[in-house]
Motif scaffolding. Structure first.
Motif, PDB file in Angstrom:
ATOM      1  N   UNK A 279      17.335  34.718  35.181  1.00 19.31           N
ATOM      2  CA  UNK A 279      16.479  35.618  35.956  1.00 19.31           C
ATOM      3  C   UNK A 279      15.770  34.859  37.063  1.00 19.31           C
ATOM      4  N   UNK A 280      15.447  35.565  38.118  1.00 19.97           N
ATOM      5  CA  UNK A 280      14.553  35.032  39.146  1.00 19.97           C
ATOM      6  C   UNK A 280      13.848  36.209  39.815  1.00 19.97           C
ATOM      7  N   UNK A 281      12.689  35.924  40.396  1.00 25.80           N
ATOM      8  CA  UNK A 281      11.858  36.979  40.988  1.00 25.80           C
ATOM      9  C   UNK A 281      11.565  36.669  42.451  1.00 25.80           C
ATOM     10  N   UNK A 282      11.389  37.746  43.224  1.00 23.01           N
ATOM     11  CA  UNK A 282      11.066  37.643  44.640  1.00 23.01           C
ATOM     12  C   UNK A 282       9.924  38.620  44.940  1.00 23.01           C
ATOM     13  N   UNK A 283       8.920  38.131  45.649  1.00 19.73           N
ATOM     14  CA  UNK A 283       7.809  38.986  46.069  1.00 19.73           C
ATOM     15  C   UNK A 283       8.172  39.592  47.427  1.00 19.73           C
ATOM     16  N   UNK A 284       8.344  40.914  47.440  1.00 18.60           N
ATOM     17  CA  UNK A 284       8.798  41.620  48.638  1.00 18.60           C
ATOM     18  C   UNK A 284       7.611  42.275  49.340  1.00 18.60           C
ATOM     19  N   UNK A 285       7.516  42.065  50.641  1.00 17.30           N
ATOM     20  CA  UNK A 285       6.538  42.757  51.475  1.00 17.30           C
ATOM     21  C   UNK A 285       7.298  43.632  52.465  1.00 17.30           C
ATOM     22  N   UNK A 286       7.009  44.929  52.437  1.00 19.55           N
ATOM     23  CA  UNK A 286       7.652  45.857  53.366  1.00 19.55           C
ATOM     24  C   UNK A 286       6.761  45.995  54.599  1.00 19.55           C
ATOM     25  N   UNK A 287       7.295  45.640  55.737  1.00 18.03           N
ATOM     26  CA  UNK A 287       6.544  45.697  56.988  1.00 18.03           C
ATOM     27  C   UNK A 287       6.893  46.976  57.752  1.00 18.03           C
ATOM     28  N   UNK A 288       5.914  47.435  58.573  1.00 19.50           N
ATOM     29  CA  UNK A 288       6.143  48.663  59.347  1.00 19.50           C
ATOM     30  C   UNK A 288       5.220  48.657  60.557  1.00 19.50           C
ATOM     31  N   UNK A 289       5.557  49.501  61.520  1.00 17.82           N
ATOM     32  CA  UNK A 289       4.801  49.569  62.760  1.00 17.82           C
ATOM     33  C   UNK A 289       3.433  50.216  62.573  1.00 17.82           C
ATOM     34  N   UNK A 290       2.546  50.083  63.577  1.00 17.22           N
ATOM     35  CA  UNK A 290       1.166  50.572  63.452  1.00 17.22           C
ATOM     36  C   UNK A 290       1.056  52.093  63.585  1.00 17.22           C
ATOM     37  N   UNK A 291       0.008  52.614  62.962  1.00 19.95           N
ATOM     38  CA  UNK A 291      -0.347  54.028  63.105  1.00 19.95           C
ATOM     39  C   UNK A 291      -1.841  54.158  62.820  1.00 19.95           C
TER      40      UNK A 291
END
Length: 412
Positions: A279-291
């Protein structure tokens, strides 16, 4: 001239006692090839010089005699040159080495199935029809690396079949590596230069091993609606090739489904093959444009700290402009009555920009502007007027109070 019968019982003499010279003194001959050696003497007073051999025996009354054979085909040949001198016969034996290169050299497995990481495995090298085997050197190679050499103690001069076993404990890096063995006849000076080595066809190792992750960042940022877990630049390794299952908050997910902003977090991969899992883990950050999420019309209380923030990842840079002339201003930290008005806000990050029109009304308590005069002189019986004003939002109501006197009427 024929050789005397006594020659058949000759034994080689020591070099010091017999004036015979062989040229060359040693020969290496491939079985079936021609051979030729001169035997000469510096002695005088001898009756004859000759060769005794199974094939090619000759006698001469000169000082030089050649032993010449079109094909050497007797593995036991021992050519002997002799001379008949006054005190008897003396002789010397030719140092001859007959050889035959292998018909074939091949590598095959002794154990069934593929190699497994960490488990001993055996390979066999077969060498067929080679002589002389006691001068054979066998070398095992893994890729270009020498891993084992072997010599043989068999004293037979005729061609034989021999084999060698190589024990290997494979590692995962050995998968796809080529093993081979090479047969080399060490025939002494000059001989080895003439005899080519014989090498087997390569045997490709197929090594099975447990899966693992080779490369993968522990943190990764993807763009909303464009990024899915199966696009992670991760490399996994295993043989047989492993399958990968991804989990988020202990739930199995569809790794090809694009992620949105609420799905940032830790994702865990389980890689599996027939030998095990990891097993291995990844910390995911979802980026998006401003509002902007704040309303277009705002009422704030004076000294309030309310801010109109922009949402977005990474955090957007927000610029404030005031009025129709779009004068750039600093975002108010605490609102004052002078901050009311129209604003235009612009938010920018790496994924785009957004604008927002904002009309701000600042509410504040009433503030008296004061009376026209604190003291007024009046004439008995005449009217008097006092002017009083106050500022505030909402507009304040002004109330008057007074202390009644018998001689004062009121008209407020």
């Amino acid at each position: 001239m024929e050789a005397p019968a006594a020659i058949t019982t000759l034994e080689p003499s020591t070099p010091r006692s017999c004036p015979l010279v062989l040229t060359p003194a040693k020969i290496v001959v491939r079985f079936g090839d021609p051979a030729s050696v001169n035997c000469s003497t510096s002695a005088t007073g001898f009756s004859q010089i000759g060769w005794e051999a199974i094939s090619g025996g000759t006698v001469s009354d000169g000082t030089v005699i050649a032993w010449t054979v079109e094909k050497v085909e007797d593995w036991n040949t021992k050519p002997l040159c002799y001379i008949n001198v006054n005190d008897g016969l003396c002789s010397t034996m030719l140092d001859i080495t007959l050889y035959k290169t292998p018909d074939s050299v091949s590598v095959s497995p002794l154990d069934q199935g593929p190699m497994v990481e960490g488990a001993e495995y055996r390979l066999k090298c077969d060498i067929t029809n080679v002589a002389p085997v006691q001068q054979l050197k066998l070398t095992w190679y893994r890729g270009s690396e020498t891993v084992h050499t072997e010599m043989f103690n068999d004293t037979r001069k005729t061609p034989v079949n021999v084999s060698s076993t190589l024990k290997v404990t494979p590692e995962r890096d050995h998968n796809g590596v080529l093993f081979r063995c090479e047969a080399e006849l060490h025939l002494g000076l000059n001989g080895s230069e003439l005899v080519p080595n014989v090498t087997s066809s390569p045997y490709m190792a197929v090594v099975h091993y447990k899966p693992r992750v080779k490369t993968c960042s522990r943190r990764y940022a993807g763009v909303e609606h464009k990024f899915s877990i199966d696009r992670l630049p991760c490399e996994v390794d295993g043989n047989p090739p492993p399958t990968i299952q991804w989990y988020h908050e202990d739930e199995l997910i569809n790794a090809s489904e694009p992620l949105h902003r609420t799905q940032s977090g830790e994702y865990t991969a389980e890689i599996i093959n027939s030998l095990g899992s990891s097993n291995f883990s990844v910390l995911i950050t979802i980026e998006y444009g401003p509002s902007f999420t704040c309303a277009g019309n705002l009422e704030v209380v004076e000294d309030d700290t309310f801010q109109c923030e922009a949402d977005g990842v990474p955090k957007p840079l927000v610029t404030w402009f005031k009025g129709d002339r779009r004068e750039e201003v600093a975002a108010p930290q605490r609102w004052t009555k002078n901050d009311h008005g129209k604003y235009s806000l612009q938010a920018i990050n790496t994924h785009g920009q957004a604008t927002h029109e904002l009309h701000v009304v600042v509410l504040y308590g009433p503030v008296f502007n004061g009376l026209d005069s604190a003291e007024v002189t009046v004439i008995l019986g005449e009217d008097v007027t006092f002017n009083c004003s106050a500022d505030g939002n909402p507009t304040p109501e002004i109330e008057w109070s007074y202390s009644p006197k018998a001689n004062i009427g009121k008209n407020i």
